[in-house]
Design a protein around this motif. Sequence first.
Motif, short mmCIF file in Angstrom:
data_model
loop_
_atom_site.label_atom_id
_atom_site.label_comp_id
_atom_site.label_asym_id
_atom_site.label_seq_id
_atom_site.Cartn_x
_atom_site.Cartn_y
_atom_site.Cartn_z
N GLU A 7 41.92 -52.43 -0.07
CA GLU A 7 40.61 -51.95 -0.50
C GLU A 7 40.77 -50.60 -1.20
OE1 GLU A 7 37.33 -52.80 2.38
OE2 GLU A 7 38.97 -53.38 3.73
N PHE A 8 39.69 -50.10 -1.79
CA PHE A 8 39.84 -48.93 -2.67
C PHE A 8 40.35 -47.71 -1.92
CE2 PHE A 8 35.47 -48.42 -1.16
CZ PHE A 8 35.33 -47.05 -1.00
N MET A 9 41.18 -46.95 -2.62
CA MET A 9 41.81 -45.75 -2.08
C MET A 9 41.95 -44.76 -3.23
SD MET A 9 45.42 -45.62 0.05
CE MET A 9 45.92 -44.16 0.98
N ASP A 10 41.90 -43.50 -2.93
CA ASP A 10 42.00 -42.48 -3.97
C ASP A 10 43.34 -42.61 -4.69
OD1 ASP A 10 40.94 -39.96 -5.19
OD2 ASP A 10 42.81 -39.16 -4.35
N ASP A 11 43.30 -42.56 -6.03
CA ASP A 11 44.51 -42.79 -6.82
C ASP A 11 45.63 -41.81 -6.49
OD1 ASP A 11 43.42 -44.97 -8.12
OD2 ASP A 11 42.70 -43.82 -9.84
N ALA A 12 45.27 -40.56 -6.26
CA ALA A 12 46.30 -39.56 -5.97
C ALA A 12 47.05 -39.90 -4.69
CB ALA A 12 45.67 -38.17 -5.87
N ALA A 13 46.33 -40.41 -3.69
CA ALA A 13 46.97 -40.78 -2.43
C ALA A 13 47.85 -42.01 -2.62
CB ALA A 13 45.92 -41.04 -1.36
N VAL A 14 47.39 -42.95 -3.43
CA VAL A 14 48.22 -44.12 -3.73
C VAL A 14 49.51 -43.70 -4.41
CG1 VAL A 14 48.35 -46.30 -5.00
CG2 VAL A 14 46.21 -45.65 -3.87
N ASP A 15 49.42 -42.76 -5.34
CA ASP A 15 50.61 -42.28 -6.05
C ASP A 15 51.61 -41.63 -5.09
OD1 ASP A 15 49.62 -43.20 -8.45
OD2 ASP A 15 48.82 -41.25 -9.07
N VAL A 16 51.10 -40.93 -4.08
CA VAL A 16 51.98 -40.32 -3.08
C VAL A 16 52.78 -41.40 -2.37
CG1 VAL A 16 52.01 -39.12 -0.85
CG2 VAL A 16 50.61 -38.25 -2.73
N LEU A 17 52.12 -42.49 -2.01
CA LEU A 17 52.82 -43.58 -1.33
C LEU A 17 53.78 -44.29 -2.27
CD1 LEU A 17 49.83 -45.02 0.74
CD2 LEU A 17 51.78 -43.72 1.59
N GLU A 288 32.79 -38.92 -3.01
CA GLU A 288 34.02 -38.57 -3.74
C GLU A 288 34.92 -37.70 -2.87
OE1 GLU A 288 33.37 -36.83 -7.53
OE2 GLU A 288 32.16 -38.48 -8.31
N GLU A 289 34.30 -36.73 -2.21
CA GLU A 289 35.09 -35.79 -1.42
C GLU A 289 35.69 -36.45 -0.18
OE1 GLU A 289 31.88 -33.48 -3.62
OE2 GLU A 289 31.98 -35.33 -2.44
N SER A 290 34.88 -37.26 0.51
CA SER A 290 35.40 -37.88 1.72
C SER A 290 36.46 -38.93 1.40
CB SER A 290 34.26 -38.52 2.55
OG SER A 290 33.78 -39.69 1.94
N ASN A 291 36.30 -39.63 0.28
CA ASN A 291 37.34 -40.60 -0.10
C ASN A 291 38.66 -39.90 -0.35
OD1 ASN A 291 38.43 -43.16 -0.90
ND2 ASN A 291 38.25 -42.49 -3.02
N THR A 292 38.60 -38.74 -0.98
CA THR A 292 39.83 -37.96 -1.21
C THR A 292 40.45 -37.55 0.12
OG1 THR A 292 39.02 -37.13 -3.33
CG2 THR A 292 40.77 -35.88 -2.26
N ARG A 293 39.62 -37.05 1.05
CA ARG A 293 40.14 -36.61 2.35
C ARG A 293 40.70 -37.78 3.16
NH1 ARG A 293 35.25 -33.55 2.36
NH2 ARG A 293 34.30 -35.10 3.73
N VAL A 294 39.92 -38.85 3.26
CA VAL A 294 40.35 -40.02 4.04
C VAL A 294 41.65 -40.59 3.49
CG1 VAL A 294 39.75 -42.43 4.51
CG2 VAL A 294 38.06 -40.64 4.91
N SER A 295 41.70 -40.74 2.18
CA SER A 295 42.90 -41.32 1.56
C SER A 295 44.12 -40.45 1.77
CB SER A 295 42.65 -41.54 0.06
OG SER A 295 41.57 -42.42 -0.16
N ALA A 296 43.95 -39.14 1.62
CA ALA A 296 45.07 -38.22 1.81
C ALA A 296 45.58 -38.25 3.25
CB ALA A 296 44.67 -36.80 1.41
N VAL A 297 44.64 -38.29 4.20
CA VAL A 297 45.03 -38.33 5.62
C VAL A 297 45.83 -39.59 5.92
CG1 VAL A 297 44.10 -38.67 7.94
CG2 VAL A 297 43.19 -36.85 6.49
N ILE A 298 45.34 -40.74 5.47
CA ILE A 298 46.03 -42.00 5.77
C ILE A 298 47.37 -42.09 5.03
CG2 ILE A 298 45.89 -44.50 5.47
CD1 ILE A 298 44.37 -43.33 7.89
N ALA A 299 47.41 -41.62 3.79
CA ALA A 299 48.69 -41.63 3.07
C ALA A 299 49.73 -40.80 3.83
CB ALA A 299 48.51 -41.10 1.66
#
Length: 312
Positions: A7-17, A288-299
């Motif tokens: 499901e959708f995830m912030d692109d920056a966090a996906v790039d980290v993975l 927008e902000e919470s998606n960035t935070r959530v994605s970064a935390v999970i990544a």
Amino acid sequence: MKIVITEFMDDAAVDVLRAAFDTCYLPTLVDQRADLLAQLEQVDALIVRNRTKVDAALLAAAPNLKVVGRLGVGLDNIDVAACAARGIEVIPATGANARAVAEYVIGTAMALLRPAYTRSAETAAGKWPRAALSNGRELSGKTLGLIGFGGIGQLTARLAQALGVHVIAYDPMFGPKAPVWAATGVACTRIDDLLRVADIVSLHVPLVDQTRNLINATALAKMKKTSILINTSRGGIVDESALAQALHASNLGGAAIDVFMQEPLAADTPLADAPNLILTPHIAGVTEESNTRVSAVIATLVGNYLRQKQSL
């Protein structure tokens, strides 16, 4: 190691993975169950939101699965017991979307207290409903009753208190003498008393046997006819038919519902034509902000867990 994100995830966090792992990011995979299961034979980590069902069939298709990252906090779409039996770690993004949910509660409460916010079409059409819309109510001075007083409930309380709201809460996990009450300035209250006196009732509990249909016709009848109900927790906690009946009968001042028994809503939902009702598609915790935070935390957490496994 291989990661699948359904499901959708912030692109920056996906790039980290992607920089560290073989990462398959297909945000529509949640709607392609057969394709999803076919992707899982060699997967080490799975990252989901609330729509992907991590059930027996999925776990059977993922024999190498080591960790499930949840882009959010609710775990009712994940068979946690089955994961534990397999030694699969389940990692939620605890706290990362709390502010988004808390602001949703405050924002929808204000919109329902003052209906002018949701009826601009009449003014735009050339009508002038000034008299009808001059009886809105202020948030300040009202009593907010929180059912569930974990991290999101406590943040909601702080935002409300800053606006002059009196806050009471019910949570069986905290006894009347628990330090949290003095620390937050929130009154510990029995649930029946909360329903009786609160101008706004906001739900912040998981869906378990004890909370299923917690807000039913009996509970709604205990609330003031001017009260507002807000549910950002889980569908199934509010009896949707009973809520619709209460709104149609003017036995409740309004409601904002973000989570439902069936998602998306069925065409014949009793909520479809209920008055004084805000319906949103399970997005209270998504900004927008919470998606960035959530994605970064999970990544970070999923990446760290896989690195630990690699080092063993």
